[in-house]
Scaffold this active site. Structure first.
Site, mmCIF file in Angstrom:
data_model
loop_
_atom_site.group_PDB
_atom_site.id
_atom_site.type_symbol
_atom_site.label_atom_id
_atom_site.label_comp_id
_atom_site.label_asym_id
_atom_site.label_seq_id
_atom_site.Cartn_x
_atom_site.Cartn_y
_atom_site.Cartn_z
ATOM 1 N N CYS A 1 0.866 -1.185 0.000
ATOM 2 C CA CYS A 1 0.000 0.000 0.000
ATOM 3 C C CYS A 1 0.900 1.232 0.000
ATOM 4 C CB CYS A 1 -0.878 -0.027 1.250
ATOM 5 S SG CYS A 1 -1.817 1.492 1.543
ATOM 6 N N SER B 1 0.736 3.874 1.634
ATOM 7 C CA SER B 1 0.940 4.535 2.930
ATOM 8 C C SER B 1 2.338 4.260 3.487
ATOM 9 C CB SER B 1 -0.132 4.110 3.928
ATOM 10 O OG SER B 1 -1.401 4.514 3.462
ATOM 11 N N HIS C 1 1.071 -3.344 6.386
ATOM 12 C CA HIS C 1 -0.177 -3.296 7.164
ATOM 13 C C HIS C 1 -1.366 -3.840 6.375
ATOM 14 C CE1 HIS C 1 -0.234 0.304 4.694
ATOM 15 N NE2 HIS C 1 -1.544 0.197 4.745
ATOM 16 N N CYS D 1 -6.324 -3.579 3.590
ATOM 17 C CA CYS D 1 -6.287 -2.109 3.621
ATOM 18 C C CYS D 1 -6.936 -1.498 2.384
ATOM 19 C CB CYS D 1 -4.879 -1.545 3.816
ATOM 20 S SG CYS D 1 -4.925 0.279 3.800
#
Ligand SMILES: NC(=O)c1ccc[n+]([C@@H]2O[C@H](COP(=O)([O-])OP(=O)(O)OC[C@H]3O[C@@H](n4cnc5c(N)ncnc54)[C@H](O)[C@@H]3O)[C@@H](O)[C@H]2O)c1
Ligand SMILES: [Zn+2]
Ligand SMILES: [Zn+2]
Length: 363
Positions: free
Chosen positions: A38, A40, A59, A164
């Protein structure tokens, strides 16, 4: 076991030999099957955000329960789970009010101060678990309120994406914005998160469903998963193009990149009475500017969506069902599989704006 550790910001991930403790109390030890990349994590690696270091990053994951602490009744060894960083305490006002993704009661689901660390490096020093998960590792040790149990038929590489990106993008549409069937929608940014928002809008019955990105590959992928129109923001003024396509502006705009410019574009392309939902993670400290009179005279709304305003124990099994019944197209979103050792190659591709999602395979 091996994990991908961030030792400095800015910095790249380093594959290290790390150790993980046994589960106690409410904890679950998971054999990680797959973890998605991801954007992020990349914001931290690039220095736009700070986090405690050194940290096992990642995550967005799915895996199989290996062992559980003495208080855990929700899952048992062998169960398939998806993890979520929206770890809920279950007793604060947010949790009890149904907004568990806003729970701030972090200490309730962490080990008590002074307890042994969950994860350590080869010298025995404590390692942080990024987002309280640390998914780029062969095993994860997390609180039981960080997982949801899923159907056995669900392939775990696709399940990881739900951890996510899928929940964030779909939740922004279903839970944060709650779009109506037939409403006009624009999604800016067609990465893993944006493509998930596009799919949710398609499933929710959006009318005109416009996607803005700056690469032709992403726009083609957006069309494949449901966009009715695409706009290349590198070649044309995105706001003007979207206004023209939607007959004056869209009812709902979603920003899935994390840039001041595109957040302001999301606002600028709204019809009177429209709502712009910011999903993208803007650099910490960044501000946005919008014309004040439009807020009240045109009743436009600017709102944020954290992890899709999820109630993940309810939402994620629904997304699994939608994949298994063919409505949620996740095969189309897994662009490549990589071993953990090659994880920086996956992030390099993301920096170039390539690929919908890269998935790390463990074991
Ligand atoms: N709100 C949340 O809880 C939450 C959760 C997950 C991710 N995020 C954030 O969502 C964002 C998207 O994540 P992702 O994993 O899909 O990222 P990604 O890198 O896969 O996708 C971003 C997309 O934006 C496109 N893009 C870049 N600049 C653009 C521009 N100027 N105009 C149009 N398109 C442009 C890129 O081509 C790419 O397709 C990131 O900021 C991430 O941190 C937020
Ligand atoms: Zn994420
Ligand atoms: Zn809570």
């Amino acid at each position: 076991m091996k994990g991908a550790v961030l030792n400095q910001i800015p910095g790249q991930l380093e594959i290290e030999e790390i150790s993980i403790d046994n589960p106690t109390g409410d904890e679950i030890l998971i054999q990680t099957a797959n973890a998605g990349l991801c954007h992020s994590d990349l914001h931290f690696m690039e220095g736009h955000w700070q986090t405690r270091l050194p940290a096992v990053m990642g995550h967005e994951a799915a895996g199989i329960v290996e062992a559980v602490g003495e208080n855990v009744q929700y899952v048992k060894p062998g169960d398939r789970v998806i993890t979520c960083l929206s770890i809920f305490c279950g007793s604060c006002n947010f949790c009890l009010g149904g907004r568990m993704s806003l729970c701030q009661n972090f200490s309730a689901t962490a080990r008590p101060k002074g307890a042994a660390p969950r994860v350590t490096n080869k010298d025995g020093d404590s390692l942080a678990q990024f987002a309280r998960l640390g998914a780029f590792a062969e095993q994860m040790l997390v609180h039981q309120n960080a997982v949801v149990s899923i159907r056995e038929e669900m392939p775990l590489d696709k399940a990881a994406l739900i951890g996510c990106g899928v929940t964030t993008g779909m939740g922004a549409v279903f839970r944060t914005a709650r779009i109506e069937p037939g409403s006009t929608v624009c999604v800016i940014g067609a990465g893993g998160v944006g493509l998930s928002a596009v799919q949710a809008a398609r499933i929710a019955g959006a009318g005109r469903l416009i996607v803005v990105d700056i690469t032709a590959d992403k726009l083609a992928k957006a069309t494949e998963v449901g966009a009715t129109d695409v706009v290349n923001g590198a070649e044309t003024d995105a706001v003007e193009a979207v206004k023209e396509l939607s007959g004056g502006g869209v009812d709902y705009a979603f920003e899935a990149i994390g840039l001041k410019k595109t957040v302001e574009q999301a606002w600028g392309m709204l019809a009177v009475g429209g709502t712009a939902t910011v999903i993208g993670m803007m650099p910490f400290g960044e501000t946005v500017e919008i014309p004040g009179y439009e807020i009240f005279m045109q009743e436009k709304t600017l709102q944020g969506s954290m992890m899709g305003s999820n109630q993940f124990r309810t939402d994620m099994p629904r997304f699994v069902d939608m994949y298994l019944d063919g409505r949620l197209m996740l095969d189309e979103m897994v662009s490549q599989h990589l071993p953990l050792e090659k994880i920086n190659d996956g992030y390099a591709a993301m920096q170039r704006g390539e690929l919908a999602r890269t998935v790390v395979d463990f074991g």
